[in-house]
Design a protein around this motif. Structure first.
Motif, PDB file in Angstrom:
ATOM      1  N   TRP A   7      -2.327   2.950   1.959  1.00 16.70           N
ATOM      2  CA  TRP A   7      -1.726   1.763   1.271  1.00 16.70           C
ATOM      3  C   TRP A   7      -2.203   0.629   2.362  1.00 16.70           C
ATOM      4  O   TRP A   7      -2.327   0.671   3.390  1.00 16.70           O
ATOM      5  CB  TRP A   7      -0.106   1.736   1.604  1.00 16.70           C
ATOM      6  CG  TRP A   7       0.395   2.843   0.834  1.00 16.70           C
ATOM      7  CD1 TRP A   7       0.444   3.891   0.702  1.00 16.70           C
ATOM      8  CD2 TRP A   7       0.928   2.629  -0.733  1.00 16.70           C
ATOM      9  NE1 TRP A   7       1.061   4.651  -0.282  1.00 16.70           N
ATOM     10  CE2 TRP A   7       1.414   3.684  -1.558  1.00 16.70           C
ATOM     11  CE3 TRP A   7       0.967   1.344  -1.511  1.00 16.70           C
ATOM     12  CZ2 TRP A   7       1.857   3.801  -2.602  1.00 16.70           C
ATOM     13  CZ3 TRP A   7       1.476   1.674  -2.997  1.00 16.70           C
ATOM     14  CH2 TRP A   7       1.821   2.732  -3.349  1.00 16.70           C
ATOM     15  N   SER A  32      -2.382  -6.053  -8.355  1.00 15.20           N
ATOM     16  CA  SER A  32      -2.969  -4.766  -7.761  1.00 15.20           C
ATOM     17  C   SER A  32      -4.530  -4.622  -8.107  1.00 15.20           C
ATOM     18  O   SER A  32      -5.642  -4.494  -6.984  1.00 15.20           O
ATOM     19  CB  SER A  32      -2.439  -3.400  -7.909  1.00 15.20           C
ATOM     20  OG  SER A  32      -0.962  -3.609  -7.583  1.00 15.20           O
ATOM     21  N   GLN A  33      -4.901  -4.796  -9.266  1.00 16.45           N
ATOM     22  CA  GLN A  33      -6.368  -4.492  -9.588  1.00 16.45           C
ATOM     23  C   GLN A  33      -7.050  -5.682  -9.043  1.00 16.45           C
ATOM     24  O   GLN A  33      -8.166  -5.706  -8.756  1.00 16.45           O
ATOM     25  CB  GLN A  33      -6.549  -4.421 -11.202  1.00 16.45           C
ATOM     26  CG  GLN A  33      -8.023  -4.459 -11.641  1.00 16.45           C
ATOM     27  CD  GLN A  33      -8.493  -3.027 -11.261  1.00 16.45           C
ATOM     28  OE1 GLN A  33      -7.908  -2.042 -11.066  1.00 16.45           O
ATOM     29  NE2 GLN A  33      -9.879  -3.010 -11.089  1.00 16.45           N
ATOM     30  N   ARG A  36      -8.031  -5.265  -5.516  1.00 15.45           N
ATOM     31  CA  ARG A  36      -8.839  -4.111  -5.507  1.00 15.45           C
ATOM     32  C   ARG A  36     -10.201  -4.657  -5.592  1.00 15.45           C
ATOM     33  O   ARG A  36     -11.176  -4.425  -4.851  1.00 15.45           O
ATOM     34  CB  ARG A  36      -8.756  -3.074  -6.242  1.00 15.45           C
ATOM     35  CG  ARG A  36      -7.462  -2.197  -5.885  1.00 15.45           C
ATOM     36  CD  ARG A  36      -7.526  -0.660  -6.669  1.00 15.45           C
ATOM     37  NE  ARG A  36      -7.164  -0.811  -8.010  1.00 15.45           N
ATOM     38  CZ  ARG A  36      -5.923  -0.899  -8.587  1.00 15.45           C
ATOM     39  NH1 ARG A  36      -5.038  -0.755  -7.704  1.00 15.45           N
ATOM     40  NH2 ARG A  36      -5.733  -1.165  -9.743  1.00 15.45           N
TER      41      ARG A  36
END
Length: 51
Positions: A7, A32-33, A36
């Motif tokens: 995490w 979140s994507q 990333r």
């Protein structure tokens, strides 16, 4: 979605959060994507992929 065992906590200012939300929305991603994809663009991530 792949199983993840690590995490990353990110502390963003309100302005940075808004920029992330706009970026994610324009790309059709969730936050979140978007994070990333941003991490994949960092030089240290690129160095790890070459080793």
């Amino acid at each position: 979605m792949p199983q993840r065992d690590r995490w990353l906590k990110v502390l963003l200012t309100e302005q940075e959060l808004k920029k992330l939300e706009v970026y994610a929305e324009t790309q059709g991603w969730n936050k979140s994507q978007a994070l990333r994809e941003w991490i994949k663009g960092l030089p240290c991530y690129s160095d790890l992929k070459q080793n």
